[in-house]
Design a protein around this motif. Structure first.
Motif, PDB file in Angstrom:
ATOM      1  N   LEU A 545       0.841  -1.199   0.000  1.00  0.00           N
ATOM      2  CA  LEU A 545       0.000   0.000   0.000  1.00  0.00           C
ATOM      3  C   LEU A 545       0.877   1.251   0.000  1.00  0.00           C
ATOM      4  N   SER A 546       0.780   2.035  -1.086  1.00  0.00           N
ATOM      5  CA  SER A 546       1.558   3.273  -1.179  1.00  0.00           C
ATOM      6  C   SER A 546       0.876   4.381  -0.391  1.00  0.00           C
ATOM      7  N   ASP A 547       1.610   5.510  -0.185  1.00  0.00           N
ATOM      8  CA  ASP A 547       1.050   6.643   0.536  1.00  0.00           C
ATOM      9  C   ASP A 547      -0.143   7.230  -0.203  1.00  0.00           C
ATOM     10  N   GLU A 548      -0.069   7.312  -1.514  1.00  0.00           N
ATOM     11  CA  GLU A 548      -1.174   7.861  -2.294  1.00  0.00           C
ATOM     12  C   GLU A 548      -2.404   6.979  -2.173  1.00  0.00           C
ATOM     13  N   GLN A 549      -2.214   5.667  -2.243  1.00  0.00           N
ATOM     14  CA  GLN A 549      -3.343   4.759  -2.108  1.00  0.00           C
ATOM     15  C   GLN A 549      -3.961   4.838  -0.715  1.00  0.00           C
ATOM     16  N   LYS A 550      -3.101   4.953   0.297  1.00  0.00           N
ATOM     17  CA  LYS A 550      -3.609   5.038   1.670  1.00  0.00           C
ATOM     18  C   LYS A 550      -4.454   6.296   1.867  1.00  0.00           C
ATOM     19  N   GLU A 551      -3.941   7.454   1.421  1.00  0.00           N
ATOM     20  CA  GLU A 551      -4.680   8.703   1.590  1.00  0.00           C
ATOM     21  C   GLU A 551      -5.976   8.691   0.789  1.00  0.00           C
ATOM     22  N   LYS A 552      -5.940   8.116  -0.398  1.00  0.00           N
ATOM     23  CA  LYS A 552      -7.151   8.031  -1.212  1.00  0.00           C
ATOM     24  C   LYS A 552      -8.202   7.158  -0.532  1.00  0.00           C
ATOM     25  N   LEU A 553      -7.738   6.042   0.042  1.00  0.00           N
ATOM     26  CA  LEU A 553      -8.661   5.121   0.705  1.00  0.00           C
ATOM     27  C   LEU A 553      -9.287   5.750   1.947  1.00  0.00           C
ATOM     28  N   LEU A 554      -8.442   6.418   2.780  1.00  0.00           N
ATOM     29  CA  LEU A 554      -8.967   7.055   3.995  1.00  0.00           C
ATOM     30  C   LEU A 554      -9.901   8.205   3.664  1.00  0.00           C
ATOM     31  N   LYS A 555      -9.584   8.948   2.611  1.00  0.00           N
ATOM     32  CA  LYS A 555     -10.459  10.050   2.195  1.00  0.00           C
ATOM     33  C   LYS A 555     -11.812   9.526   1.769  1.00  0.00           C
ATOM     34  N   GLU A 556     -11.811   8.419   1.032  1.00  0.00           N
ATOM     35  CA  GLU A 556     -13.060   7.806   0.588  1.00  0.00           C
ATOM     36  C   GLU A 556     -13.889   7.341   1.782  1.00  0.00           C
ATOM     37  N   PHE A 557     -13.201   6.778   2.796  1.00  0.00           N
ATOM     38  CA  PHE A 557     -13.920   6.339   3.994  1.00  0.00           C
ATOM     39  C   PHE A 557     -14.543   7.532   4.727  1.00  0.00           C
ATOM     40  N   ARG A 558     -13.777   8.606   4.883  1.00  0.00           N
ATOM     41  CA  ARG A 558     -14.279   9.769   5.617  1.00  0.00           C
ATOM     42  C   ARG A 558     -15.465  10.416   4.923  1.00  0.00           C
ATOM     43  N   GLU A 559     -15.527  10.319   3.619  1.00  0.00           N
ATOM     44  CA  GLU A 559     -16.635  10.925   2.874  1.00  0.00           C
ATOM     45  C   GLU A 559     -17.846  10.022   2.815  1.00  0.00           C
ATOM     46  N   THR A 560     -17.728   8.809   3.370  1.00  0.00           N
ATOM     47  CA  THR A 560     -18.854   7.877   3.383  1.00  0.00           C
ATOM     48  C   THR A 560     -19.849   8.278   4.460  1.00  0.00           C
ATOM     49  N   LYS A 561     -21.109   8.399   4.109  1.00  0.00           N
ATOM     50  CA  LYS A 561     -22.136   8.772   5.073  1.00  0.00           C
ATOM     51  C   LYS A 561     -22.695   7.516   5.745  1.00  0.00           C
ATOM     52  N   LYS A 562     -23.319   7.724   6.871  1.00  0.00           N
ATOM     53  CA  LYS A 562     -23.801   6.585   7.641  1.00  0.00           C
ATOM     54  C   LYS A 562     -24.928   5.822   6.944  1.00  0.00           C
ATOM     55  N   ASN A 563     -25.626   6.428   6.023  1.00  0.00           N
ATOM     56  CA  ASN A 563     -26.701   5.729   5.312  1.00  0.00           C
ATOM     57  C   ASN A 563     -26.269   5.235   3.948  1.00  0.00           C
ATOM     58  N   ALA A 564     -24.918   5.188   3.729  1.00  0.00           N
ATOM     59  CA  ALA A 564     -24.427   4.787   2.408  1.00  0.00           C
ATOM     60  C   ALA A 564     -24.666   3.318   2.127  1.00  0.00           C
ATOM     61  N   PHE A 565     -24.856   2.499   3.157  1.00  0.00           N
ATOM     62  CA  PHE A 565     -24.999   1.065   2.931  1.00  0.00           C
ATOM     63  C   PHE A 565     -26.272   0.724   2.151  1.00  0.00           C
ATOM     64  N   TYR A 566     -27.238   1.665   2.104  1.00  0.00           N
ATOM     65  CA  TYR A 566     -28.467   1.386   1.352  1.00  0.00           C
ATOM     66  C   TYR A 566     -28.191   1.270  -0.146  1.00  0.00           C
ATOM     67  N   ASN A 567     -27.121   1.902  -0.617  1.00  0.00           N
ATOM     68  CA  ASN A 567     -26.812   1.909  -2.045  1.00  0.00           C
ATOM     69  C   ASN A 567     -25.722   0.922  -2.421  1.00  0.00           C
ATOM     70  N   MET A 568     -25.235   0.091  -1.491  1.00  0.00           N
ATOM     71  CA  MET A 568     -24.137  -0.825  -1.748  1.00  0.00           C
ATOM     72  C   MET A 568     -24.676  -2.215  -2.105  1.00  0.00           C
ATOM     73  N   GLU A 569     -23.902  -2.880  -2.939  1.00  0.00           N
ATOM     74  CA  GLU A 569     -24.281  -4.223  -3.350  1.00  0.00           C
ATOM     75  C   GLU A 569     -23.716  -5.249  -2.375  1.00  0.00           C
ATOM     76  N   ILE A 570     -24.332  -6.383  -2.337  1.00  0.00           N
ATOM     77  CA  ILE A 570     -23.858  -7.467  -1.482  1.00  0.00           C
ATOM     78  C   ILE A 570     -22.505  -7.932  -1.991  1.00  0.00           C
ATOM     79  N   GLY A 571     -21.548  -8.058  -1.058  1.00  0.00           N
ATOM     80  CA  GLY A 571     -20.201  -8.477  -1.426  1.00  0.00           C
ATOM     81  C   GLY A 571     -19.309  -7.328  -1.831  1.00  0.00           C
ATOM     82  N   GLY A 572     -19.795  -6.119  -1.828  1.00  0.00           N
ATOM     83  CA  GLY A 572     -18.980  -4.995  -2.278  1.00  0.00           C
ATOM     84  C   GLY A 572     -18.516  -4.098  -1.179  1.00  0.00           C
ATOM     85  N   MET A 573     -18.618  -4.528   0.059  1.00  0.00           N
ATOM     86  CA  MET A 573     -18.292  -3.660   1.190  1.00  0.00           C
ATOM     87  C   MET A 573     -16.807  -3.663   1.522  1.00  0.00           C
ATOM     88  N   GLY A 574     -16.250  -4.809   2.030  1.00  0.00           N
ATOM     89  CA  GLY A 574     -14.848  -4.885   2.399  1.00  0.00           C
ATOM     90  C   GLY A 574     -14.493  -3.953   3.535  1.00  0.00           C
TER      91      GLY A 574
END
Length: 619
Positions: A545-574
């Protein structure tokens, strides 16, 4: 009757200003009076103890010096050499008359005896022996043998009348003949004189012991220098002032009368009127062996000078404090009365968002004679009655909503993991790995039994790690000896509740992305307590995991809202599933971070507050 009740109600400004401000001023006044009385009493006791201590110390020091003078005189009077030598060849004429006959008597023997008598005790300034035939032999400041006229001595008649008893002169200057200490002629001296007889009772001469007042009263001088506001006087048996010794004794006659006029008793302190009718605290003591008197006093103004300074400071501070209290009470009263009605209106619109105490079913009605507070209390009481029934419903609905979200996110994990396992089993079946398939099936059964065994959203950390162990067992069938698993768990966190299946996505991510390099592969899980939080670290040696990948991943997590799971497919969470569940359960206290600065290693860190039993039962 209602009109009378309404008249008793008054403005909050008046209430705060007169009740609180007046109460504070009253308390400050009482405090000042008490502290002032205690401080004044302590100062009086200190002054009393000081004058008593001075008297006792002076008595001991002066009596010691007088005893030394008396001992020297006694040694001379009872010296056989001196008595026999002085009595030798004495004229038979009138005592004190000048003899015309030249008498040769052993002066050297007298001189030697005087030196011996003085050296046995700490030396006096001068010791002289006078014979009745007008001879003087002396040692000390002036070592001499000379002719004298006894009738010219101021002490002659008095010492003669005492017939051998001790006689102390008042302080006076003495000129020493043939002395090499001319600079000491300005000093003041006190003289002890005694008439002495020979063995047959015949008068043969006088012994004179002279002591410097600076030495005799050395302690008194030090005390006076250290305490300039304290007056110290010492009087001999005739009432003459011997200390202070550098002035006229007649100037201090009134001080000796203080003792008699006030009927003073030794070491009993009294308030007396001293010179110029100044009120002073005086203590008196007697040197019994010589009937000398000691008087120590300090005027009232000097004693209570520290109290005066304290009063000035305290009154100034108290005055400023009172002004500040008055101003503050006035400002607060105006500030409080202005928004009271606004607060009353606002409380009617408040919605309860926290759990109220279940034991407190009713709020007591508060009766106040202040109009604004009375209205506010009525509004709060009505608001409480309206919200009491709805509060539990709100809490219950929020709890059920959170439980539903957690169940939904947890259910997204299971199909994804099952899909990976079934695919792996299919490959193993093609390779006829029957024993490995049996082990994998057993591990899968245990794993899915763990998932379906309870509906709780949280489990003890130790149980979660058992589930992970089953998952690792499945993966070891695939990777064999190339995979090393290390588990380091602190006893302090084994029973700590954590979200169920919170670790599986991260462990799965390590196998999916972290172990793309060549073996060996190492997976380490550590759990421990840090302050009031639990913390879990999942580390792999993939380091992909590179620094760019880590920051991109954490940024994506922080922008995730608590009701985002309603729009996610089964098996696509991780990993996003894990992050979302942590945020749902712990909010801002949740910890989810990635560390990749260690060479060849990637570490995921999870953490949250250690919940109490009450907190755990909310979900």
């Amino acid at each position: 009757m209602k009109k009378l009740m309404r008249k008793k109600k008054y403005s909050q400004i008046v209430y705060l200003f007169w009740i609180y401000a007046g109460g504070i001023i009253f308390v400050l006044g009482i405090f000042f009076v008490v502290i002032d009385a205690v401080y004044q009493s302590n100062i009086y006791m200190d002054a009393k103890n000081q004058t008593t201590t001075f008297c006792t110390s002076i008595q001991s020091a002066v009596e010691s010096e007088l005893n030394k003078m008396s001992s020297i005189a006694t040694n001379v009077v009872y010296s056989d050499v001196i008595r026999d030598s002085v009595g030798l060849n004495q004229t038979e004429g009138e005592l004190g008359s000048i003899s015309k006959k030249s008498s040769n008597f052993p002066m050297l023997q007298i001189y030697a005896a005087l030196n011996a008598a003085q050296q046995n005790i700490n030396s006096a300034s001068q010791v002289n022996v006078y014979t009745l035939n007008q001879k003087c032999i002396g040692t000390g400041l002036s070592d001499s043998m000379s002719d004298v006229r006894l009738l010219d001595k101021s002490w002659y008649e008095k010492a003669l009348s005492l017939n051998g008893k001790k006689y102390f002169t008042a302080p006076e200057k003495i000129r020493f003949s043939q002395s090499s200490y001319k600079f000491m002629e300005d000093h003041m001296y006190i003289t002890l004189v005694r008439l002495f007889n020979n063995g047959t009772g015949k008068k043969v001469g006088f012994v004179e012991v002279i002591q410097d007042c600076e030495r005799l009263f050395s302690l008194v001088d030090r005390l006076k220098k250290q305490n300039p506001n304290t007056s110290i006087f010492i009087f001999n048996d005739r009432g003459e002032t011997v200390y202070p010794y550098n002035g006229s004794g007649e100037n201090y006659t009134k001080n000796y009368n203080i003792i008699k006029n006030n009927n003073m008793e030794p070491l009993i302190s009294k308030w007396v009127r001293t010179e110029y009718y100044i009120k002073s605290l005086a203590t008196y003591q007697v040197i019994d062996s010589y009937n000398w008197s000691i008087l120590v006093y300090e005027n009232r103004q000097s004693i209570y000078y520290p109290l005066h300074k304290y009063r000035v400071v305290f009154v100034s501070a108290g005055f400023i404090t009172v002004l500040m209290v008055i101003v503050l009470c006035y400002m607060l009263s105006r500030k409080i009365t202005r928004p009271l009605r606004k607060i009353k209106d606002a409380t009617r619109q408040i919605t309860i968002t926290s759990v109220l105490d279940e034991e407190n079913e009713h709020i007591n009605e508060i009766d106040s004679n202040i109009i604004e507070i009375h209205q506010l209390c009525e509004a709060i009481r009505k608001m409480y009655e309206q919200l009491k029934d709805s509060s539990r419903e709100v809490l219950l609905s929020r709890s059920e909503e959170t439980r539903a979200k957690l169940s939904a996110t947890q259910s997204l994990i299971n199909p994804h993991f099952l899909y990976n396992c079934l695919t792996h089993m299919s490959i193993m079946a093609e390779e006829e790995m029957n024993e490995e398939i049996i082990q994998l099936c057993n591990s899968l059964c245990d794993y899915f039994r763990y998932i379906s065994s309870t509906k709780e959203m949280k489990v003890p950390l130790e149980e979660e790690l058992v589930c992970i162990q089953k998952y690792i067992d499945c993966m070891k069938i695939r990777y064999g000896e190339d995979l090393t698993y290390i588990c380091d768990i602190s006893d302090a966190v084994k029973e700590v509740p954590i979200p169920k299946l919170i670790l599986q996505p991260i462990v799965e991510n390590a196998f999916k992305h972290g172990f793309n390099k060549k073996p060996p592969w190492v997976l380490k899980i550590s759990a421990f307590k840090r302050r009031k939080n639990w913390r879990i670290e999942i580390e792999d040696n993939g380091g992909m995991l590179s620094d760019e990948q880590k920051e991109k991943l954490l940024k994506e997590f922080r922008e995730t809202k608590k009701n985002a799971f309603y729009n996610m497919e089964i098996g696509g969470m991780g990993l996003k599933n894990t992050y979302l569940r942590m945020k749902l359960l712990y909010g801002e206290k949740a910890m989810f971070t990635i560390v990749n600065h260690y060479p060849g290693r990637t570490k995921f860190i999870l953490g949250g507050p250690i919940e109490t039993v009450k907190e755990k039962n909310v979900l």
